[in-house]
Design a protein around this motif. Sequence first.
Motif, PDB file in Angstrom:
ATOM      1  N   ALA A 101       0.684  -1.330   0.175  1.00  0.00           N
ATOM      2  CA  ALA A 101       0.215  -0.774  -0.117  1.00  0.00           C
ATOM      3  C   ALA A 101       1.126   1.295  -0.468  1.00  0.00           C
ATOM      4  CB  ALA A 101      -1.204   0.057   1.065  1.00  0.00           C
ATOM      5  N   LEU A 102       1.969   0.732   1.045  1.00  0.00           N
ATOM      6  CA  LEU A 102       2.609   2.271   0.912  1.00  0.00           C
ATOM      7  C   LEU A 102       3.271   2.360  -0.385  1.00  0.00           C
ATOM      8  CD1 LEU A 102       4.430   1.997   4.418  1.00  0.00           C
ATOM      9  CD2 LEU A 102       2.921   3.968   3.397  1.00  0.00           C
ATOM     10  N   ILE A 103       3.864   1.319  -1.445  1.00  0.00           N
ATOM     11  CA  ILE A 103       4.221   1.756  -2.767  1.00  0.00           C
ATOM     12  C   ILE A 103       3.715   2.346  -3.719  1.00  0.00           C
ATOM     13  CG2 ILE A 103       4.149  -0.506  -3.881  1.00  0.00           C
ATOM     14  CD1 ILE A 103       7.458   1.389  -3.697  1.00  0.00           C
ATOM     15  N   GLU A 104       2.284   2.360  -3.215  1.00  0.00           N
ATOM     16  CA  GLU A 104       1.914   2.231  -4.206  1.00  0.00           C
ATOM     17  C   GLU A 104       1.077   3.287  -4.223  1.00  0.00           C
ATOM     18  OE1 GLU A 104      -1.822  -0.040  -4.277  1.00  0.00           O
ATOM     19  OE2 GLU A 104      -0.532  -2.201  -4.843  1.00  0.00           O
ATOM     20  N   ARG A 105       1.455   4.436  -2.350  1.00  0.00           N
ATOM     21  CA  ARG A 105       1.185   5.683  -2.738  1.00  0.00           C
ATOM     22  C   ARG A 105       1.977   6.378  -2.668  1.00  0.00           C
ATOM     23  NH1 ARG A 105      -3.164   8.751  -2.081  1.00  0.00           N
ATOM     24  NH2 ARG A 105      -3.867   7.572  -0.851  1.00  0.00           N
ATOM     25  N   MET A 106       3.550   5.895  -2.858  1.00  0.00           N
ATOM     26  CA  MET A 106       4.535   6.765  -2.933  1.00  0.00           C
ATOM     27  C   MET A 106       4.162   6.798  -5.363  1.00  0.00           C
ATOM     28  SD  MET A 106       7.664   4.688  -1.319  1.00  0.00           S
ATOM     29  CE  MET A 106       8.072   5.192   0.605  1.00  0.00           C
ATOM     30  N   GLN A 107       3.577   6.055  -5.757  1.00  0.00           N
ATOM     31  CA  GLN A 107       3.712   5.939  -6.999  1.00  0.00           C
ATOM     32  C   GLN A 107       2.492   7.288  -6.811  1.00  0.00           C
ATOM     33  OE1 GLN A 107       3.310   2.004  -7.641  1.00  0.00           O
ATOM     34  NE2 GLN A 107       5.377   1.677  -9.266  1.00  0.00           N
ATOM     35  N   ALA A 108       1.481   6.931  -6.384  1.00  0.00           N
ATOM     36  CA  ALA A 108       0.110   7.964  -6.177  1.00  0.00           C
ATOM     37  C   ALA A 108       0.853   8.975  -5.896  1.00  0.00           C
ATOM     38  CB  ALA A 108      -0.603   7.239  -6.159  1.00  0.00           C
ATOM     39  N   ASP A 109       2.032   9.589  -5.740  1.00  0.00           N
ATOM     40  CA  ASP A 109       2.043  10.653  -5.040  1.00  0.00           C
ATOM     41  C   ASP A 109       3.168  11.434  -5.548  1.00  0.00           C
ATOM     42  OD1 ASP A 109      -0.194  10.431  -3.966  1.00  0.00           O
ATOM     43  OD2 ASP A 109       0.589  10.643  -1.428  1.00  0.00           O
ATOM     44  N   ASP A 110       3.892  10.610  -6.670  1.00  0.00           N
ATOM     45  CA  ASP A 110       5.253  10.825  -7.055  1.00  0.00           C
ATOM     46  C   ASP A 110       6.407  10.928  -6.520  1.00  0.00           C
ATOM     47  OD1 ASP A 110       6.095  10.854  -9.752  1.00  0.00           O
ATOM     48  OD2 ASP A 110       6.230  13.069 -10.254  1.00  0.00           O
ATOM     49  N   VAL A 111       6.586   9.826  -5.660  1.00  0.00           N
ATOM     50  CA  VAL A 111       7.534  10.435  -4.168  1.00  0.00           C
ATOM     51  C   VAL A 111       9.117   9.736  -4.865  1.00  0.00           C
ATOM     52  CG1 VAL A 111       8.258   9.945  -2.221  1.00  0.00           C
ATOM     53  CG2 VAL A 111       6.024  10.718  -2.585  1.00  0.00           C
ATOM     54  N   LEU A 112       9.657   8.651  -5.534  1.00  0.00           N
ATOM     55  CA  LEU A 112       9.761   8.089  -6.043  1.00  0.00           C
ATOM     56  C   LEU A 112      10.678   8.341  -7.004  1.00  0.00           C
ATOM     57  CD1 LEU A 112       8.762   4.772  -5.914  1.00  0.00           C
ATOM     58  CD2 LEU A 112      10.061   5.312  -3.983  1.00  0.00           C
ATOM     59  N   THR A 113      12.098   8.711  -7.463  1.00  0.00           N
ATOM     60  CA  THR A 113      12.945   8.696  -8.707  1.00  0.00           C
ATOM     61  C   THR A 113      12.417   7.892  -9.135  1.00  0.00           C
ATOM     62  OG1 THR A 113      15.038   8.154  -7.927  1.00  0.00           O
ATOM     63  CG2 THR A 113      14.376   9.464  -6.904  1.00  0.00           C
ATOM     64  N   ARG A 116       5.198  -9.500  -3.946  1.00  0.00           N
ATOM     65  CA  ARG A 116       5.872  -8.891  -4.599  1.00  0.00           C
ATOM     66  C   ARG A 116       6.466  -7.682  -5.207  1.00  0.00           C
ATOM     67  NH1 ARG A 116       5.625 -13.704  -9.335  1.00  0.00           N
ATOM     68  NH2 ARG A 116       7.031 -11.306 -10.298  1.00  0.00           N
ATOM     69  N   VAL A 117       5.199  -6.762  -5.036  1.00  0.00           N
ATOM     70  CA  VAL A 117       4.626  -4.967  -4.416  1.00  0.00           C
ATOM     71  C   VAL A 117       5.980  -5.624  -3.339  1.00  0.00           C
ATOM     72  CG1 VAL A 117       3.707  -3.512  -4.819  1.00  0.00           C
ATOM     73  CG2 VAL A 117       3.178  -5.003  -6.122  1.00  0.00           C
ATOM     74  N   SER A 118       5.446  -5.566  -2.542  1.00  0.00           N
ATOM     75  CA  SER A 118       6.204  -5.982  -0.812  1.00  0.00           C
ATOM     76  C   SER A 118       7.955  -5.591  -1.265  1.00  0.00           C
ATOM     77  CB  SER A 118       5.300  -6.040  -0.263  1.00  0.00           C
ATOM     78  OG  SER A 118       5.611  -7.440   0.549  1.00  0.00           O
ATOM     79  N   THR A 119       8.297  -6.285  -1.724  1.00  0.00           N
ATOM     80  CA  THR A 119       9.536  -7.380  -2.063  1.00  0.00           C
ATOM     81  C   THR A 119      10.451  -5.980  -2.855  1.00  0.00           C
ATOM     82  OG1 THR A 119       8.843  -9.634  -2.156  1.00  0.00           O
ATOM     83  CG2 THR A 119      11.316  -8.573  -3.335  1.00  0.00           C
ATOM     84  N   GLY A 120       9.420  -5.518  -3.916  1.00  0.00           N
ATOM     85  CA  GLY A 120       9.696  -4.135  -4.809  1.00  0.00           C
ATOM     86  C   GLY A 120       9.980  -2.901  -3.356  1.00  0.00           C
ATOM     87  N   PHE A 121       9.462  -2.780  -3.180  1.00  0.00           N
ATOM     88  CA  PHE A 121       8.936  -2.030  -1.963  1.00  0.00           C
ATOM     89  C   PHE A 121      10.316  -1.878  -0.846  1.00  0.00           C
ATOM     90  CE2 PHE A 121       8.854  -0.758   2.731  1.00  0.00           C
ATOM     91  CZ  PHE A 121       8.382   0.476   2.306  1.00  0.00           C
ATOM     92  N   GLU A 122      11.543  -2.846  -0.722  1.00  0.00           N
ATOM     93  CA  GLU A 122      11.525  -2.989   0.317  1.00  0.00           C
ATOM     94  C   GLU A 122      13.077  -3.158  -0.639  1.00  0.00           C
ATOM     95  OE1 GLU A 122      11.045  -7.702   1.778  1.00  0.00           O
ATOM     96  OE2 GLU A 122      10.458  -6.459   3.669  1.00  0.00           O
ATOM     97  N   ALA A 123      13.424  -3.449  -1.727  1.00  0.00           N
ATOM     98  CA  ALA A 123      14.410  -3.395  -2.511  1.00  0.00           C
ATOM     99  C   ALA A 123      14.501  -2.163  -3.207  1.00  0.00           C
ATOM    100  CB  ALA A 123      14.447  -3.814  -4.517  1.00  0.00           C
ATOM    101  N   VAL A 124      14.174  -0.797  -2.537  1.00  0.00           N
ATOM    102  CA  VAL A 124      13.862   0.399  -2.755  1.00  0.00           C
ATOM    103  C   VAL A 124      14.901   0.854  -1.426  1.00  0.00           C
ATOM    104  CG1 VAL A 124      13.322   2.967  -2.833  1.00  0.00           C
ATOM    105  CG2 VAL A 124      12.558   1.289  -4.580  1.00  0.00           C
ATOM    106  N   PHE A 125      15.065   0.385  -0.118  1.00  0.00           N
ATOM    107  CA  PHE A 125      15.697   0.562   0.692  1.00  0.00           C
ATOM    108  C   PHE A 125      16.664   0.232   0.510  1.00  0.00           C
ATOM    109  CE2 PHE A 125      11.505   2.387   2.357  1.00  0.00           C
ATOM    110  CZ  PHE A 125      11.543   3.177   2.718  1.00  0.00           C
TER     111      PHE A 125
END
Length: 136
Positions: free
Chosen positions: A55-67, A95-104
């Motif tokens: 849910a957090l990574i989806e919010r990051m994408q919606a809010d254009d937080v990520l580079t 899998r989506v949460s794995t992507g979140f962790e990969a960013v960190f």
Amino acid sequence: MQVDYQQLNGIALAYLGDAVYEPFIRQHLIEIGYTKPTKLHHHATHYVSAKAQAALIERMQADDVLTDTETDVFKRGRNAKSHTSAKHTDVLTYRVSTGFEAVFGYLQLTKQTDRIAELANWCIQQVDEGRISSVK
């Protein structure tokens, strides 16, 4: 041996990222007054469960937080072939949460500590303000 972090497996990045993100959550919970282990664990799941991270990574994408680079790393983690499966959630969420962790993990390996803190604190704020969907 020099490691090219741009080419590193998304699962390896997620492995590190999990360990990078969680101390921010633990410290936050203690700072806001949770001290009993059962309460700490229960409240931590609002921030660190696969559902919360997805849910957090989806919010990051919606809010254009990520580079752009962070988005690429997220996709690499999300698309990585894992030989483990989710215990309490569906495969897509895992899998989506794995992507979140990969960013960190990527940010840690590239020594972007200010960015790690910025994103972790952003995530904490989203959960605390109820801006992500229910994660129970």
